[in-house]
Scaffold this active site. Structure first.
Site, PDB file in Angstrom:
ATOM      1  N   ASN A  23       8.221  -5.563  -1.168  1.00 35.24           N
ATOM      2  CA  ASN A  23       8.129  -4.465  -0.214  1.00 35.24           C
ATOM      3  C   ASN A  23       6.662  -4.404   0.192  1.00 35.24           C
ATOM      4  O   ASN A  23       5.843  -3.821  -0.536  1.00 35.24           O
ATOM      5  CB  ASN A  23       8.575  -3.147  -0.841  1.00 35.24           C
ATOM      6  CG  ASN A  23       8.500  -2.004   0.166  1.00 35.24           C
ATOM      7  OD1 ASN A  23       7.937  -2.164   1.249  1.00 35.24           O
ATOM      8  ND2 ASN A  23       9.055  -0.856  -0.187  1.00 35.24           N
ATOM      9  N   GLU A  71      13.104  -9.293   1.093  1.00 35.39           N
ATOM     10  CA  GLU A  71      12.280  -8.184   1.586  1.00 35.39           C
ATOM     11  C   GLU A  71      13.050  -6.877   1.375  1.00 35.39           C
ATOM     12  O   GLU A  71      14.240  -6.798   1.715  1.00 35.39           O
ATOM     13  CB  GLU A  71      12.023  -8.430   3.080  1.00 35.39           C
ATOM     14  CG  GLU A  71      11.231  -7.355   3.790  1.00 35.39           C
ATOM     15  CD  GLU A  71      11.056  -7.693   5.282  1.00 35.39           C
ATOM     16  OE1 GLU A  71      11.426  -8.817   5.719  1.00 35.39           O
ATOM     17  OE2 GLU A  71      10.582  -6.801   6.014  1.00 35.39           O
ATOM     18  N   ARG A  80       7.773   0.133  13.311  1.00 36.10           N
ATOM     19  CA  ARG A  80       8.321  -0.320  12.019  1.00 36.10           C
ATOM     20  C   ARG A  80       9.510  -1.271  12.206  1.00 36.10           C
ATOM     21  O   ARG A  80      10.083  -1.747  11.234  1.00 36.10           O
ATOM     22  CB  ARG A  80       8.771   0.891  11.182  1.00 36.10           C
ATOM     23  CG  ARG A  80       7.648   1.812  10.791  1.00 36.10           C
ATOM     24  CD  ARG A  80       8.134   2.892   9.836  1.00 36.10           C
ATOM     25  NE  ARG A  80       7.265   4.051   9.906  1.00 36.10           N
ATOM     26  CZ  ARG A  80       6.146   4.208   9.185  1.00 36.10           C
ATOM     27  NH1 ARG A  80       5.768   3.293   8.335  1.00 36.10           N
ATOM     28  NH2 ARG A  80       5.420   5.309   9.320  1.00 36.10           N
ATOM     29  N   TYR A  89      11.229   8.877   0.763  1.00 38.70           N
ATOM     30  CA  TYR A  89      11.180   7.788  -0.220  1.00 38.70           C
ATOM     31  C   TYR A  89      11.857   8.122  -1.560  1.00 38.70           C
ATOM     32  O   TYR A  89      11.887   7.275  -2.449  1.00 38.70           O
ATOM     33  CB  TYR A  89       9.716   7.380  -0.453  1.00 38.70           C
ATOM     34  CG  TYR A  89       9.055   6.868   0.810  1.00 38.70           C
ATOM     35  CD1 TYR A  89       9.472   5.667   1.382  1.00 38.70           C
ATOM     36  CD2 TYR A  89       8.054   7.586   1.443  1.00 38.70           C
ATOM     37  CE1 TYR A  89       8.892   5.197   2.541  1.00 38.70           C
ATOM     38  CE2 TYR A  89       7.460   7.114   2.611  1.00 38.70           C
ATOM     39  CZ  TYR A  89       7.882   5.930   3.148  1.00 38.70           C
ATOM     40  OH  TYR A  89       7.312   5.455   4.306  1.00 38.70           O
ATOM     41  N   ARG A 122       5.144  11.961  -3.574  1.00 42.94           N
ATOM     42  CA  ARG A 122       4.942  12.520  -2.238  1.00 42.94           C
ATOM     43  C   ARG A 122       6.125  12.119  -1.345  1.00 42.94           C
ATOM     44  O   ARG A 122       6.766  11.104  -1.599  1.00 42.94           O
ATOM     45  CB  ARG A 122       3.670  11.950  -1.579  1.00 42.94           C
ATOM     46  CG  ARG A 122       2.380  12.272  -2.290  1.00 42.94           C
ATOM     47  CD  ARG A 122       1.851  13.647  -1.861  1.00 42.94           C
ATOM     48  NE  ARG A 122       0.533  13.887  -2.434  1.00 42.94           N
ATOM     49  CZ  ARG A 122       0.299  14.265  -3.697  1.00 42.94           C
ATOM     50  NH1 ARG A 122       1.319  14.431  -4.526  1.00 42.94           N
ATOM     51  NH2 ARG A 122      -0.915  14.462  -4.139  1.00 42.94           N
ATOM     52  N   HIS A 156      12.924  -2.585   1.916  1.00 44.94           N
ATOM     53  CA  HIS A 156      12.339  -1.331   2.398  1.00 44.94           C
ATOM     54  C   HIS A 156      13.175  -0.178   1.893  1.00 44.94           C
ATOM     55  O   HIS A 156      14.416  -0.214   2.006  1.00 44.94           O
ATOM     56  CB  HIS A 156      12.255  -1.297   3.928  1.00 44.94           C
ATOM     57  CG  HIS A 156      11.379  -2.395   4.435  1.00 44.94           C
ATOM     58  ND1 HIS A 156      10.011  -2.350   4.280  1.00 44.94           N
ATOM     59  CD2 HIS A 156      11.676  -3.584   4.996  1.00 44.94           C
ATOM     60  CE1 HIS A 156       9.508  -3.470   4.752  1.00 44.94           C
ATOM     61  NE2 HIS A 156      10.486  -4.242   5.186  1.00 44.94           N
ATOM     62  N   ILE A 157      12.513   0.803   1.355  1.00 45.04           N
ATOM     63  CA  ILE A 157      13.217   1.958   0.790  1.00 45.04           C
ATOM     64  C   ILE A 157      13.871   2.758   1.913  1.00 45.04           C
ATOM     65  O   ILE A 157      15.024   3.170   1.814  1.00 45.04           O
ATOM     66  CB  ILE A 157      12.215   2.837   0.006  1.00 45.04           C
ATOM     67  CG1 ILE A 157      11.616   2.019  -1.146  1.00 45.04           C
ATOM     68  CG2 ILE A 157      12.876   4.107  -0.496  1.00 45.04           C
ATOM     69  CD1 ILE A 157      10.354   2.627  -1.743  1.00 45.04           C
ATOM     70  N   SER A 158      13.128   2.981   2.976  1.00 42.08           N
ATOM     71  CA  SER A 158      13.657   3.730   4.117  1.00 42.08           C
ATOM     72  C   SER A 158      14.321   2.777   5.101  1.00 42.08           C
ATOM     73  O   SER A 158      14.095   1.554   5.060  1.00 42.08           O
ATOM     74  CB  SER A 158      12.520   4.488   4.815  1.00 42.08           C
ATOM     75  OG  SER A 158      11.581   3.574   5.366  1.00 42.08           O
ATOM     76  N   HIS A 198       4.409  -4.892   8.884  1.00 45.20           N
ATOM     77  CA  HIS A 198       4.385  -4.852  10.344  1.00 45.20           C
ATOM     78  C   HIS A 198       3.104  -5.443  10.927  1.00 45.20           C
ATOM     79  O   HIS A 198       2.966  -5.511  12.153  1.00 45.20           O
ATOM     80  CB  HIS A 198       4.534  -3.397  10.800  1.00 45.20           C
ATOM     81  CG  HIS A 198       5.556  -2.631  10.011  1.00 45.20           C
ATOM     82  ND1 HIS A 198       6.891  -2.982  10.000  1.00 45.20           N
ATOM     83  CD2 HIS A 198       5.447  -1.574   9.155  1.00 45.20           C
ATOM     84  CE1 HIS A 198       7.558  -2.161   9.197  1.00 45.20           C
ATOM     85  NE2 HIS A 198       6.693  -1.292   8.670  1.00 45.20           N
ATOM     86  N   PRO A 243       0.794  -1.227   0.000  1.00 47.37           N
ATOM     87  CA  PRO A 243       0.000   0.000   0.000  1.00 47.37           C
ATOM     88  C   PRO A 243       0.825   1.276   0.000  1.00 47.37           C
ATOM     89  O   PRO A 243       1.853   1.368   0.660  1.00 47.37           O
ATOM     90  CB  PRO A 243      -0.828  -0.115   1.285  1.00 47.37           C
ATOM     91  CG  PRO A 243      -0.160  -1.150   2.111  1.00 47.37           C
ATOM     92  CD  PRO A 243       0.515  -2.081   1.153  1.00 47.37           C
ATOM     93  N   ASN A 244       0.316   2.217  -0.761  1.00 48.94           N
ATOM     94  CA  ASN A 244       0.834   3.584  -0.880  1.00 48.94           C
ATOM     95  C   ASN A 244       2.092   3.699  -1.732  1.00 48.94           C
ATOM     96  O   ASN A 244       2.519   4.818  -2.039  1.00 48.94           O
ATOM     97  CB  ASN A 244       1.064   4.227   0.508  1.00 48.94           C
ATOM     98  CG  ASN A 244      -0.222   4.384   1.271  1.00 48.94           C
ATOM     99  OD1 ASN A 244      -1.204   4.867   0.722  1.00 48.94           O
ATOM    100  ND2 ASN A 244      -0.257   3.934   2.514  1.00 48.94           N
ATOM    101  N   ARG A 271      13.373   4.547  12.286  1.00 49.26           N
ATOM    102  CA  ARG A 271      12.059   5.192  12.341  1.00 49.26           C
ATOM    103  C   ARG A 271      11.293   4.707  13.586  1.00 49.26           C
ATOM    104  O   ARG A 271      11.888   4.189  14.520  1.00 49.26           O
ATOM    105  CB  ARG A 271      11.306   4.909  11.030  1.00 49.26           C
ATOM    106  CG  ARG A 271      12.083   5.441   9.810  1.00 49.26           C
ATOM    107  CD  ARG A 271      11.335   5.220   8.521  1.00 49.26           C
ATOM    108  NE  ARG A 271      10.091   6.006   8.459  1.00 49.26           N
ATOM    109  CZ  ARG A 271       9.174   5.871   7.511  1.00 49.26           C
ATOM    110  NH1 ARG A 271       9.346   4.969   6.548  1.00 49.26           N
ATOM    111  NH2 ARG A 271       8.084   6.611   7.526  1.00 49.26           N
ATOM    112  N   ALA A 327       3.260  -0.974   4.727  1.00 53.09           N
ATOM    113  CA  ALA A 327       2.856  -1.067   6.133  1.00 53.09           C
ATOM    114  C   ALA A 327       2.394  -2.471   6.520  1.00 53.09           C
ATOM    115  O   ALA A 327       2.411  -2.823   7.717  1.00 53.09           O
ATOM    116  CB  ALA A 327       1.758  -0.046   6.412  1.00 53.09           C
ATOM    117  N   ASP A 334       2.027 -16.037   5.775  1.00 50.30           N
ATOM    118  CA  ASP A 334       1.518 -17.381   5.460  1.00 50.30           C
ATOM    119  C   ASP A 334       1.571 -17.659   3.956  1.00 50.30           C
ATOM    120  O   ASP A 334       1.949 -18.755   3.533  1.00 50.30           O
ATOM    121  CB  ASP A 334       0.079 -17.555   5.962  1.00 50.30           C
ATOM    122  CG  ASP A 334      -0.008 -17.683   7.480  1.00 50.30           C
ATOM    123  OD1 ASP A 334       1.034 -17.921   8.121  1.00 50.30           O
ATOM    124  OD2 ASP A 334      -1.124 -17.539   8.019  1.00 50.30           O
TER     125      ASP A 334
END
Ligand code: CA2
Length: 146
Positions: free
Chosen positions: A74, A98, A111, A23, A18, A100-102, A80, A10-11, A107, A77, A87
């Site tokens: 990725n 896996e 997270r 990001y 943004r 993650h950009i950040s 977490h 998501p996002n 953070r 959210a 599963d």
């Protein structure tokens, strides 16, 4: 050629549009183009997907069981929160990386925990969108060994 699927949660469709301070300025289409080009040099077919819906991401993981040899994910959210994504990944036979950009460890505390890390061969965080390319390179190594 082996195929890898790069799944995004998501996002992440907002990437490059943004919050560039967190990001970066690359869009998901830029990430796709860079990973497809890199994959071609490594002998990999790369497909990239994004969804804002947990159930759709589950369907994409299930589809990868018959269409891909490796998954780069990725989960946004859902990293977490989602036992369901863990599963589904556990039902996938190939390697999982896996991304993650950040740097999630720099953070908020919520997270710092990832359900997906229980399944992932490797975890990349904080390399910006370059992390996706690092994951494609690692996937080439893992699939060459398989
Ligand atoms: O650092 C990452 O890649 C994250 O997976 C991104 C998630 C966040 O919830 C994770 O904790 C870490 C959020 C994705 C939001 O993506 C946006 C991109 C551009 C603008 C706004 C949101």
């Amino acid at each position: 050629m082996p195929t890898i699927h790069i799944l995004n949660g998501p996002n992440l469709n907002l990437l490059g549009h943004r919050q560039p301070e967190i990001y970066g300025r690359e869009t998901l289409d830029d990430v796709r183009a860079a990973c497809v080009a890199l994959g071609a040099t490594l002998g990999l077919t790369v497909d990239l997907f994004q969804s804002n819906h947990e159930g759709v991401i589950l369907d994409q993981i299930h589809a990868a069981r018959h269409a891909a040899q490796g998954i780069v994910i990725n989960p946004g959210a859902y990293t977490h929160t989602s036992v369901a994504i863990l599963d589904a990944l556990n039902a996938f036979e190939g390697p999982v990386i896996e991304v993650h950009i950040s740097n999630v460890h720099k953070r908020e505390a919520f997270r710092h925990h990832s359900y997906v890390s229980l399944r992932a061969e490797g975890v990349i965080a904080g390399l910006g969108t370059e992390g996706y390319q690092a994951a494609v390179r690692r996937m080439a190594t893992l699939l060459a060994r398989a």
